[in-house]
Write an enzyme that holds these catalytic residues in place. Structure first.
Site, mmCIF file in Angstrom:
data_model
loop_
_atom_site.group_PDB
_atom_site.id
_atom_site.type_symbol
_atom_site.label_atom_id
_atom_site.label_comp_id
_atom_site.label_asym_id
_atom_site.label_seq_id
_atom_site.Cartn_x
_atom_site.Cartn_y
_atom_site.Cartn_z
ATOM 1 C CG ASP A 114 -2.713 9.391 6.795
ATOM 2 O OD1 ASP A 114 -3.420 8.354 6.668
ATOM 3 O OD2 ASP A 114 -2.343 10.040 5.938
ATOM 4 C CD GLU A 147 -2.832 1.222 2.406
ATOM 5 O OE1 GLU A 147 -3.508 2.142 2.684
ATOM 6 O OE2 GLU A 147 -2.560 0.176 3.249
#
Length: 264
Positions: free
Chosen positions: A66, A55
């Site tokens: 995030d 990824e």
């Protein structure tokens, strides 16, 4: 089929079918962190150490999903001059080795048009896209563009996803379903969520595709436990931190340890 002739969706399917472990290992790395050359070397080290897919994050200024480690990495990558075009160059180099799924925010994809971004991603050898801030109801145009290039638009589901919506997402999924193990952002956790097994069972009931679990997986023991439940294990913050502290060599050691845990 070789990497140059197989479609992105085919390469993802092959990776989940032929990894030889209890679950496929999918490291996350931030493109352009700590710089472009090192991020390329980090990906190569992960492939050498036994990763099955990668990824690859495209840094963005407002990364809602995030946690602190990956957010900081993206900020540093942007400050160092990383651009989507440059990260697609990293993708091109790494896709020769294994399937690369781009983790990219919707603004980056839609700024120049979904079809244009998907065409560029396909030309760089990407196998699929993960767009965490694009709602399922608004993903039709991008999904169609990905289908036209045989790229997988990989959806995310969370512990809070209602059953009816999970069925819709599972039906429209491509490549695999990304099961977010917890509510909140990415980051290392001391323990796995207590309801993870039941959540993975719900996801499996919604799709015939592989189910990969990410968010919060910090140790080899946790990765091994997730491998008992799911088809894939995604590890990010631990490896991004290793890239910062020791570059490609450190990431290679960490991925090798995770890979060994998934074989035991």
């Amino acid at each position: 089929m070789t990497a140059s002739t197989a479609t992105g969706t085919d390469r993802i399917a092959d990776a989940f079918a032929s990894h030889g472990k209890r679950a496929a290992l999918m490291p996350y790395l931030m493109g352009g962190f700590p710089d472009l050359d090192t991020s390329r070397a980090v990906g190569q080290a992960a492939a050498d150490a036994g990763a099955d897919l990668l990824e690859l994050g495209i840094p963005f200024s407002d990364p809602l999903a995030d946690g602190p480690v990956i957010h900081a990495a993206g900020t540093r990558a942007l400050s160092a001059g990383a651009t989507p075009h440059a990260v697609l160059g990293v993708c091109e180099a790494l896709s020769e080795r294994l399937p690369v799924v781009l983790m990219v925010y919707a603004n980056v994809v839609l700024a120049g048009g979904a079809e244009r971004f998907v065409t560029r991603a396909a030309a760089a050898g990407a196998a699929g896209l993960i767009v965490p801030d694009l709602p399922h109801d608004e993903a039709g145009e991008l999904r169609a563009a990905c289908d036209a290039e045989a790229l997988a638009l990989v959806p995310l589901v969370a512990p809070t996803t209602p059953p009816e919506r999970m069925e819709e997402i599972g039906r429209d999924a491509r490549g695999f379903v990304y099961a977010v193990s917890l509510t909140g952002t990415t980051g290392e956790r001391d323990e796995l969520p207590p309801g993870l097994s039941a959540m993975v069972e719900r996801v499996r009931a919604s799709t015939a595709l592989p189910v990969a679990v990410g968010f919060g997986i910090a140790t080899s023991e946790q990765a091994a436990a997730v491998a008992e439940l799911a088809d894939g294990v995604i590890v990010g913050s631990r490896l991004v931190r290793a890239a910062d502290e020791g570059g490609a060599a450190a990431v290679g050691r960490e991925v090798a340890e995770l890979e060994a845990a998934l074989r035991q």
